[in-house]
Motif scaffolding. Sequence first.
Motif, PDB file in Angstrom:
ATOM      1  N   THR A  36       0.801  -1.231   0.000  1.00 47.58           N
ATOM      2  CA  THR A  36       0.000   0.000   0.000  1.00 47.58           C
ATOM      3  C   THR A  36       0.837   1.287   0.000  1.00 47.58           C
ATOM      4  O   THR A  36       0.387   2.304  -0.542  1.00 47.58           O
ATOM      5  N   HIS A  77       4.899  -8.604   2.275  1.00 45.65           N
ATOM      6  CA  HIS A  77       3.777  -9.372   1.716  1.00 45.65           C
ATOM      7  C   HIS A  77       4.225 -10.406   0.695  1.00 45.65           C
ATOM      8  O   HIS A  77       3.778 -11.553   0.738  1.00 45.65           O
ATOM      9  N   ASP A  87      -2.822  -0.981   6.340  1.00 40.75           N
ATOM     10  CA  ASP A  87      -3.070  -2.426   6.436  1.00 40.75           C
ATOM     11  C   ASP A  87      -4.148  -2.671   7.478  1.00 40.75           C
ATOM     12  O   ASP A  87      -4.081  -2.132   8.588  1.00 40.75           O
ATOM     13  N   SER A  88      -5.107  -3.501   7.116  1.00 46.32           N
ATOM     14  CA  SER A  88      -6.273  -3.655   7.988  1.00 46.32           C
ATOM     15  C   SER A  88      -5.948  -4.303   9.340  1.00 46.32           C
ATOM     16  O   SER A  88      -6.669  -4.088  10.304  1.00 46.32           O
ATOM     17  N   HIS A  89      -4.893  -5.078   9.406  1.00 42.03           N
ATOM     18  CA  HIS A  89      -4.592  -5.752  10.682  1.00 42.03           C
ATOM     19  C   HIS A  89      -3.675  -4.953  11.606  1.00 42.03           C
ATOM     20  O   HIS A  89      -3.077  -5.514  12.538  1.00 42.03           O
ATOM     21  N   ARG A 129      -8.325 -14.559   7.714  1.00 40.50           N
ATOM     22  CA  ARG A 129      -9.384 -14.294   6.724  1.00 40.50           C
ATOM     23  C   ARG A 129      -9.695 -15.542   5.913  1.00 40.50           C
ATOM     24  O   ARG A 129      -8.780 -16.192   5.400  1.00 40.50           O
ATOM     25  N   ARG A 171      -9.529 -16.207  -0.987  1.00 36.90           N
ATOM     26  CA  ARG A 171      -8.480 -15.466  -0.272  1.00 36.90           C
ATOM     27  C   ARG A 171      -7.069 -16.046  -0.543  1.00 36.90           C
ATOM     28  O   ARG A 171      -6.117 -15.313  -0.725  1.00 36.90           O
TER      29      ARG A 171
HETATM   30  C1  LIG Z   1      -2.227  -5.964   1.417  1.00 37.96           C
HETATM   31  C2  LIG Z   1      -2.985  -5.330   2.532  1.00 37.96           C
HETATM   32  C3  LIG Z   1      -3.601  -4.060   2.063  1.00 37.96           C
HETATM   33  C4  LIG Z   1      -3.982  -6.256   3.165  1.00 37.96           C
HETATM   34  C5  LIG Z   1      -4.735  -5.646   4.347  1.00 37.96           C
HETATM   35  O1  LIG Z   1      -4.910  -4.449   4.474  1.00 37.96           O
HETATM   36  O2  LIG Z   1      -5.182  -6.324   5.186  1.00 37.96           O
HETATM   37  C6  LIG Z   1      -3.371  -7.559   3.615  1.00 37.96           C
HETATM   38  O3  LIG Z   1      -2.456  -7.436   4.636  1.00 37.96           O
HETATM   39  C7  LIG Z   1      -4.453  -8.526   3.969  1.00 37.96           C
HETATM   40  O4  LIG Z   1      -4.392  -9.139   5.030  1.00 37.96           O
HETATM   41  O5  LIG Z   1      -5.360  -8.691   3.159  1.00 37.96           O
END
Ligand SMILES: CC(C)[C@H](C(=O)O)[C@@H](O)C(=O)O
Length: 426
Positions: free
Chosen positions: A36, A64, A121-123, A391, A396
């Motif tokens: 990102t 990643h 990043d969401s986590h 997830r 996924r």
């Molecule tokens: C790549 C990134 C934007 C993404 C997120 O934000 O979570 C990833 O870490 C995920 O777990 O899908």
Amino acid sequence: MGKTIAEKIFTAHLRDEPFPGTYVLDLDRVLCHEITTPVAIADLEARGKDRVFDNTKIKAVIDHVTPAKDSKTALQGKMLRDWAHRHAIKDFFDVGHNGVCHALFPEKGYIRPGFTVIMGDSHTCTHGAFGAFAAGVGTTDLEVGILKGVCAFRKPKTIRINLTGTLAPGVYAKDVILYVIGQIGVNGATDRVIEFRGNIVDEMSMEARMTLSNMAIEAGGTSGICLPDMTTVEYLWPFIQNDYPSKEAACEDFRRWHSDEDAVYEKVLDFDVSKLEPMVTYGYKPDCVKAVAEMAGARVDQVYIGTCTNGRIEDLRVAAAVLKGKKIAEHVRGIVSPATPKIFKDALHEGIIDIFMDAGFCVTNPTCGACLGMSNGVLAEGEVCASTSNRNFNGRMGKGGMVHLMSPATAAATAIAGVIADARKF
Ligand SMILES: CC(C)[C@H](C(=O)O)[C@@H](O)C(=O)O
Ligand code: SF4
């Protein structure tokens, strides 16, 4: 009126309140990875604003897909690398030193109680385990964060989740958080801060708390916060020992960030987890949760142990204890990705890597890779993976593939049996 920890952090970091209820906060950390951040960098460059607010508060990692698997991921890595060098971002982690962001940055001691932390990043909620307000943000917020060191948030409404009782042997933080998400649903905490409380959290290690906080976002939570205590102090001690005369003094200081007794919560939910069993997901949303017993016997093609949820040393120890002296089922591809180089080395020295390899696992370098279906274990159409990640969205880990989320113990047992299995029976 008392305040929650999130409210205290907001007050301490308030730069501006442009509209009632919207707080512009000073940031202690802006964390970056190669998926990102390059988008934000490119835009800042295009706008003639290729600057950073503070190169000591920005930390960056290529995690990643690393080492790069193709030209696209090579370019993403290069953009982050060049940017980090251009701005003398000292804490930048590349091949040989890199690991999954939400495991690596805490391990380096970058996250402290009372901090404000953002990342694209969401986590990012994982870092709430230290008593920080940590939130995943989009590109625009990330750009502003990089440039100015601030981020706007709405007033934090907090849901307090009290976890009490005694966890049965073989039941872990992952089972607890899957259970909680199953109960409140994937939107149960949307736009809310989750504050994890109760004796179960108090008794958890930092690793376990990170597992808990990590999945707050799977219930929609902006951040998942645990209150800092002696466990937090012990984890951070190598990094803070020059700042405090004693651990007790550090612990006392961290109490600044405890929610007040009379703090106001939007909701308080009580879960006695004494009767909790190992849990597993069954559908394509993290709130599709069942007891492992109900899913036992479902065939899997791959077992993946790693990620920011459960790729830490404690997780590998638990899985190795189940795998020791056993072989995984012939039709199963076992993949373990220690989340950081330190975790990898510790696992090596503790004989854990031997156990995994003797059981038939492939050991990869620290990376997200398979977790988001990008490398090192992408599923084929119709395949099923038992995974310690967070997830299970449709596709996924690869188009047409299915993911069952579970604890490292359940994943190890499942690898041996070749079907979803209860580790307590091994
Ligand atoms: C790549 C990134 C934007 C993404 C997120 O934000 O979570 C990833 O870490 C995920 O777990 O899908
Ligand atoms: S390990 Fe998975 S969930 Fe965690 S940051 Fe990486 S891709 Fe996202």
